[in-house]
Scaffold this active site. Structure first.
Site, PDB file in Angstrom:
ATOM      1  N   GLN A 177       0.830  -1.203   0.000  1.00  0.00           N
ATOM      2  CA  GLN A 177       0.000   0.000   0.000  1.00  0.00           C
ATOM      3  C   GLN A 177       0.866   1.255   0.000  1.00  0.00           C
ATOM      4  OE1 GLN A 177      -2.490   0.755   3.489  1.00  0.00           O
ATOM      5  NE2 GLN A 177      -4.071   1.644   2.173  1.00  0.00           N
ATOM      6  N   ILE A 179       3.878   1.780  -1.328  1.00  0.00           N
ATOM      7  CA  ILE A 179       4.420   2.122  -2.651  1.00  0.00           C
ATOM      8  C   ILE A 179       3.324   2.292  -3.692  1.00  0.00           C
ATOM      9  CG2 ILE A 179       6.654   1.057  -2.176  1.00  0.00           C
ATOM     10  CD1 ILE A 179       5.778  -1.275  -4.018  1.00  0.00           C
ATOM     11  N   ASP A 180       2.163   1.665  -3.475  1.00  0.00           N
ATOM     12  CA  ASP A 180       1.041   1.908  -4.375  1.00  0.00           C
ATOM     13  C   ASP A 180       0.688   3.388  -4.371  1.00  0.00           C
ATOM     14  OD1 ASP A 180      -1.355   1.047  -5.989  1.00  0.00           O
ATOM     15  OD2 ASP A 180      -2.381   1.881  -4.255  1.00  0.00           O
ATOM     16  N   HIS A 181       0.791   4.008  -3.217  1.00  0.00           N
ATOM     17  CA  HIS A 181       0.484   5.430  -3.101  1.00  0.00           C
ATOM     18  C   HIS A 181       1.638   6.302  -3.584  1.00  0.00           C
ATOM     19  CE1 HIS A 181      -2.855   4.692   0.117  1.00  0.00           C
ATOM     20  NE2 HIS A 181      -3.068   4.069  -1.030  1.00  0.00           N
ATOM     21  N   ASP A 182       2.725   5.681  -3.981  1.00  0.00           N
ATOM     22  CA  ASP A 182       3.829   6.377  -4.650  1.00  0.00           C
ATOM     23  C   ASP A 182       3.636   6.366  -6.161  1.00  0.00           C
ATOM     24  OD1 ASP A 182       6.239   7.637  -5.146  1.00  0.00           O
ATOM     25  OD2 ASP A 182       7.501   5.982  -4.504  1.00  0.00           O
TER      26      ASP A 182
END
Length: 687
Positions: A177, A179-182
Site C-alpha cells: 500500500q 508504494i502503491d500510493h507512490d
C-alpha cells in the site's frame, strides 16, 4: 509504449526447482540432513525432466540446480547445526552523494525526449483494449451480476482465513500500500458521475430490512480532457501523481505540497515533538500523499520514512556542516528514494513474485514508458486487499503483545492513535504476523465495514474493486491475458483447480470470456514460486519493469561502487531498527517463516543423539497458543519427527504429546524463529 512482443516470456515460471526456506540442505524435508539429500540433488542434476514436485534441490537459492547445491549438502552431513539467519549489513558511514541533477517533484523532464512521461496528470496507459459497453465511455459489464452479489458469493471470509502458504508477513500489504500510493492516484474526493453499486434485497449488512432499494455509494473517476468522444477515442483516466517510484508519498508530487512538508532548516521535514507526522485540523496526517491516514499501519510507514529522511539530513549536516538546507534536503531525498526502490526490487517483488520472474536490470531505457497501466492500478495491484488481517497488533521485541489488538475497522483515519501507541510495536507486529493468502477471500472489515458501518459510510472494498474496473472499461480476464501475450483459458478449470470456486464463477459469469479482471486475477492458481497467479504476476512484472527501466533516476542508473553497495545492503529491517526501538527483527521482514520441530522416540534407543534414536511413527502432536487453544495438529512421520510451520503470530506456544499429556513450551520471538529438539521420549515400549 514499448512493444509487447516479448511479454509472453514473462508468463513462464523459469525456476524448475524449489528451495527449502526452513532448512536449505534438508532436500526431502524429512527433518534430517543425510546422504539421501545429496543423492536427490545429484540425481536431479542428471535428470533435466525433474520438476522437484516433492523435493527441494535449489539448496543455494539461486534459481538453479548445480554442483554447488550437492556440495553444500555434503558439507552439512555429519556437521548438523542450528539454522540461523545471515544478518543483513546495514549502511556504514557512507551516505551516497546526491546525483548532480535530481528528479523533479512532479516527474517532468525525467525522460528528456518525452518530458511528460511519468509526470503528474498523465493518462493511465492501457495494455488491453478499452471494453466500455458502448465502446466510448459507458461502464463495462452491464450484463454481469452486481459487484456486491459477486462479493457475497466469492469473498466472504471466515475468521480462520488461510495464511499465506509462502510465509509472507503482514509487511507484504503494509509495503504494497505504501508504494502503491507512490505510483498512482486516480480517485478524488470530487463527486463524479454517480455509479452506485446495487445491493441485493435482504443483504444482511446493507439491506437487513429487505427494502430492495439500497445501493453502496460510488462515483466514477473523471475522464481525461478530450477523451471519451468516440470509439476511436475512448474515455481514459488520469494519474494525479507521478508514475515513478520516487518517494512521492513522502515528499509529494507538486511543489506546493513538497514545500508544506519542509522546515527549511537543515534539510529536515516537519514532525511533532514525538517524532510523528503533524496532523491537520481534522486529525489527519500531513504527508506527501493525501491517503496517509487511511489506516494506522500506513501512517506508521509514512512516519518511518520521514524519520529516515531526518536522520539522513542530520548525518549529512555533520559530514558537510557548510551544506545549505536545499543541498541537504535533496541529498537526503535522493537517498530515501533509492532505499525505497532497492527494498521494492530486492525484497518486496521477489517475495511476491518469486525470484527469476522479473527481467534483470539492463540500464535506463529512454523508450520505456513508465506510465501506470490501468490493468495494474485498477486490478492487479489491488491484490493486497485479500492479505489483510482483521486486527492490527502491537508487539514488544520478544514478539509478545504490548496491548490489546485494534480491530482493522476501528483503525481507519485514526492517525492520532499513534500519539498513544507510537509506531515501534506496530512495525514489529507487521514483521511478526502472517499475511492472509492472496485469493478472493477478504476480511469482514474491508468487505462490510470499510471506513464505517453500513449506512454510515461503510463500503465493500471487493465490490468497489470490481465496480472501478467496470468504470475504467477494463477488458475481461481472458482478453487481458491475450493482450499481455498469454494464451486464453478455455474453461474455469484453467483458472483454478478449486472445483467449488469453478462452479461459483460459472454461476456468476457463465463464460470464461466475461469475467471481471480483478475477480479472475484473484481466482488464479498460484505459480510454483510465487504468491500470485500467471496473469497477476505478468501485469505486476510488466509495470515494475517499465517503472524501473523508464526512470532516468533509478538508483542503479545513478550510483555505483560503494555507494550502490550501501544502498543495496539496506533492508527494510535496517530502516526500522535505526528509526525505532525495535530490535531483533528477521533479516527479511517480508517473510514470517517460523518452525517448531521435534521427535518422539523410544526410551530403548541406544543413544540420546537424534540420528541414533528409534523414532515412533504416527503419534498425535498438538500445538497450543498462549491461551491453551489448539491451533494445529500433526502426526509424527516414520522417523518419529514432527513439525509446525503455520504460525499466524509470534508469542508463546506449547507443544503437547497427546498420548502422554506431556507439554513443552517454546517462544517465537521473531518471524525467523526456528526451534528444534522439542523431543518427547515414549516410555515402556518394546525394543
Amino acid at each position: 509504449m514499448e512493444s509487447l512482443e516479448t511479454r509472453q516470456l514473462l508468463a513462464a515460471d523459469g525456476i524448475a526447482c524449489r528451495h527449502n526456506v526452513y532448512d536449505a540442505e534438508d532436500v526431502n524435508d524429512d527433518g534430517r540432513v543425510s546422504a539421501l539429500d545429496a543423492l536427490l540433488v545429484i540425481n536431479a542434476l542428471s535428470d533435466e525432466r525433474s520438476d522437484d514436485a516433492s523435493v527441494f534441490t535449489d539448496v543455494t537459492n539461486d534459481g538453479n540446480r548445480s554442483a554447488l547445491d550437492a556440495l553444500r549438502v555434503i558439507n552439512r552431513i555429519g556437521n548438523d547445526h542450528e539454522v540461523t539467519s545471515i544478518p543483513s549489513i546495514g549502511p556504514g558511514p557512507l551516505i551516497p552523494n546526491a546525483p548532480e541533477v535530481v528528479s523533479s517533484i512532479d516527474g517532468r523532464g525525467n525522460n528528456l525526449t518525452h518530458t511528460n512521461w511519468g509526470a503528474t496528470g498523465q493518462m493511465l496507459l492501457r495494455i488491453a483494449p478499452a471494453a466500455y459497453a458502448d465502446g466510448v465511455s459507458a461502464p463495462a459489464g452491464a450484463n454481469r451480476p452486481s459487484p456486491r452479489v459477486i462479493s457475497n458469493l466469492l469473498s466472504t471470509n471466515s475468521s480462520d482465513s488461510p495464511i499465506n502458504q509462502h510465509g509472507l508477513s503482514a509487511f507484504v500489504y503494509a509495503w504494497g500500500q505504501f508504494i502503491d500510493h507512490d505510483l498512482g492516484l486516480s480517485e478524488t474526493e470530487q463527486q463524479g458521475e454517480s455509479f452506485g453499486i446495487v445491493v441485493p434485497t435482504g443483504d444482511p449488512h446493507f439491506d437487513p430490512d429487505q427494502t430492495g432499494t439500497k445501493t453502496i455509494p460510488f462515483h466514477r473517476n473523471e475522464f481525461a480532457l478530450g477523451t471519451g468522444t468516440s470509439t476511436d477515442n475512448p474515455a481514459q483516466q488520469i494519474n494525479l501523481i507521478t508514475a515513478f517510484l520516487d518517494g512521492s508519498m513522502v515528499y509529494g508530487s507538486d511543489e506546493t505540497t513538497a514545500a508544506s512538508l519542509r522546515t527549511f532548516v537543515g534539510g529536515r521535514m516537519r514532525v511533532t515533538s514525538n517524532d510523528l507526522l503533524p496532523l491537520d485540523e481534522h486529525g489527519m496526517a500531513i504527508a506527501g500523499d493525501s491517503r496517509a491516514s487511511e489506516n494506522i499501519g500506513l501512517t506508521a510507514m509514512h512516519t518511518l520514512f520521514i524519520r529516515e529522511h531526518n536522520r539522513l539530513a542530520d548525518e549529512i549536516r555533520i559530514i558537510e556542516p557548510a551544506a545549505d538546507d536545499e543541498t541537504v534536503y535533496q541529498r537526503a531525498r535522493a537517498v530515501v528514494t533509492a532505499i525505497v526502490q532497492s527494498i521494492t526490487y530486492n525484497e518486496f517483488l521477489p517475495a511476491l513474485l518469486g525470484r527469476g520472474f522479473m527481467t534483470a536490470y539492463a540500464g535506463y531505457n529512454s523508450t520505456a514508458n513508465p506510465g501506470i497501466a490501468t490493468e495494474f492500478s485498477t486490478a492487479a495491484f489491488r491484490l493486497g486487499h485479500s492479505t489483510l488481517r482483521e486486527e492490527i497488533g502491537f508487539l514488544d521485541n520478544d514478539g509478545k503483545a504490548l496491548q490489546d489488538e485494534v480491530a482493522l475497522k476501528d483503525a481507519y483515519f485514526r492517525a492520532s492513535m499513534l500519539e498513544e501507541t507510537g509506531i515501534d510495536g506496530l512495525l514489529k507486529f507487521d514483521a511478526s504476523a502472517a499475511a492472509n493468502e492472496i485469493d478472493l477471500g477478504v476480511v469482514d472489515a474491508l468487505r462490510n465495514f470499510l471506513f464505517g458501518p453500513p449506512g454510515a459510510g461503510g463500503m465493500d472494498l471487493v465490490a468497489m474493486n470490481i465496480q472501478r474496473g467496470r468504470d475504467h472499461g477494463l477488458s475481461d480476464y481472458n482478453a487481458t491475458r491475450e493482450a499481455y501475450g498469454l494464451p486464453p483459458v478455455s474453461t474455469f478449470a484453467d483458472i483454478t483447480g478449486d472445483v467449488t470456486l469453478q462452479n461459483r464463477l460459472a454461476s456468476l459469469y457463465g463464460s470464461v470470456d466475461d469475467i471481471d479482471l480483478w475477480v479472475g486475477l484473484m481466482a488464479e492458481d498460484h505459480l510454483l514460486d510465487a504468491s500470485v497467479g500467471e496473469l497477476t504476476a505478468t501485469i505486476i512484472a510488466d509495470q515494475f519493469q517499465r517503472t524501473r527501466d523508464g526512470d532516468r533516476f533509478f538508483y542503479r542508473n545513478v550510483w555505483e561502487g560503494q555507494a550502490l553497495q550501501t544502498l543495496e545492503q539496506t533492508r527494510l529491517k535496517d530502516v526500522i531498527e535505526r528509526n525505532t526501538s525495535a530490535v531483533g527483527l528477521q533479516d527479511n521482514v517480508f517473510f514470517m517463516r517460523t518452525e517448531l520441530r521435534g521427535q518422539v522416540y523410544a526410551d530403548t534407543s541406544p543413544s540420546s543423539e537424534p540420528n541414533d534414536r528409534r523414532g515412533i511413527e504416527d503419534c498425535l502432536i498438538e500445538l497450543m497458543d498462549q491461551d491453551s487453544k489448539v491451533v494445529a495438529t500433526t502426526r509424527t512421520d516414520r522417523f518419529g519427527n514432527y513439525r509446525f510451520r503455520s504460525f499466524s503470530l509470534t508469542g508463546d506456544y506449547q507443544v503437547r504429546f497427546v498420548d502422554s499429556g506431556e507439554t513443552l513450551t517454546a517462544s517465537i520471538t521473531n518471524g525467523d524463529s526456528r526451534i528444534r529438539h522439542l523431543d518427547f521420549m515414549l516410555a515402556d515400549i518394546d525394543a
